[in-house]
Design a protein around this motif. Structure first.
Motif: not given
Length: 249
Positions: A2, A4-5, A180, A201, A227
């Motif tokens: 999935s 990620p945020d 981030s 990420t 990811a």
């Protein structure tokens, strides 16, 4: 996997070769000629064909490849000799890529759409002169101008190559970003490992990977820490924007 945020992401950091344009195969054709000359000069043994080099060194620059080849066979290589061969390879590959690459409407459409929401920058192991030739031939100069390009070969105090995370950390510092706040997009395992090691990420993209290698590359990218992995640029735009990029007027 999935997605990620990504709500805190403001900037997409793009690998270049094999991600923004299908340059890996033609680059290795030109690079193999120089690599074979390098091997003959220093008496190195092995397979230096374009296909073998592509499969074993994708994501690394010629500087690292030459150092690794010489070191593995115990051949001394002075800094001056290394720089001479780096320049030879850079010139040969840059000239070839400038001739063979062409604009890809799907890439242009996706980057145009992404650029409306995110800041875009390039983080590559390749030299800036090579990137400039590729971006011009691929019609990406306006979308990714020189001031947003970072090269592990030219931008750092000491040239290096992915998977060393130095070039990603350098880009974060220059752009004033926390890890981030960035998302990296990579086609190679070494590139993904570099971005992940910098705390970013990372998404994989296998559009320009040879079809018979995509399943294996997808698995390796995930094991390197990606990811999720996209098959096409249209999927990248859809995942990040919620809608596919539209190609054409």
């Amino acid at each position: 996997m999935s997605i990620p945020d990504l709500s805190g992401v403001t900037t997409v950091l793009l690998d270049a070769d094999g991600t923004l344009f299908p340059s890996e195969e033609p680059a290795f054709v030109a690079s193999a000629v120089v690599t074979e000359e390098f091997a003959r000069r220093f008496g190195l043994r092995g397979d230096f064909s374009a296909e073998h080099l592509r499969r074993t060194t994708t994501g690394k620059n010629f500087r690292t490849t030459a150092q690794d080849l010489a070191a593995r066979q115990g051949v001394p290589l002075t800094p001056a000799e290394l720089e001479d061969w780096v320049e030879r390879e850079k010139s040969a590959v840059t000239a070839h890529l400038g001739q063979v690459l062409t604009p890809r409407p799907d890439v242009v459409a996706a980057l145009t759409a992404l650029g409306r929401r995110y800041r875009l920058a390039v983080v590559s192991s390749s030299a800036l002169t090579r990137l400039a030739a590729c971006f011009t031939a691929s019609g990406l100069d306006a979308l990714l101008p020189p001031e947003c390009r970072f090269s592990a070969e030219d931008s750092l105090p000491r040239p290096t190559s992915k998977p060393d995370p130095a070039v990603y950390r350098f880009a974060l510092s220059r752009l004033g970003l926390a890890p981030s706040q960035a998302l990296a997009l990579e086609d190679s395992v070494t590139g993904a490992a570099s971005a992940v090691a910098a705390g970013i990420t990372t998404a994989g993209l296998v559009q320009f990977v040879p079809p018979d290698e995509r399943a294996e590359r997808t698995g390796r990218l995930r094991r390197a820490g990606a990811a999720w992995v996209c098959s096409r640029w249209q999927d990248v735009a859809c995942d990040l924007l919620g809608t596919p990029a539209r190609v054409g007027p």
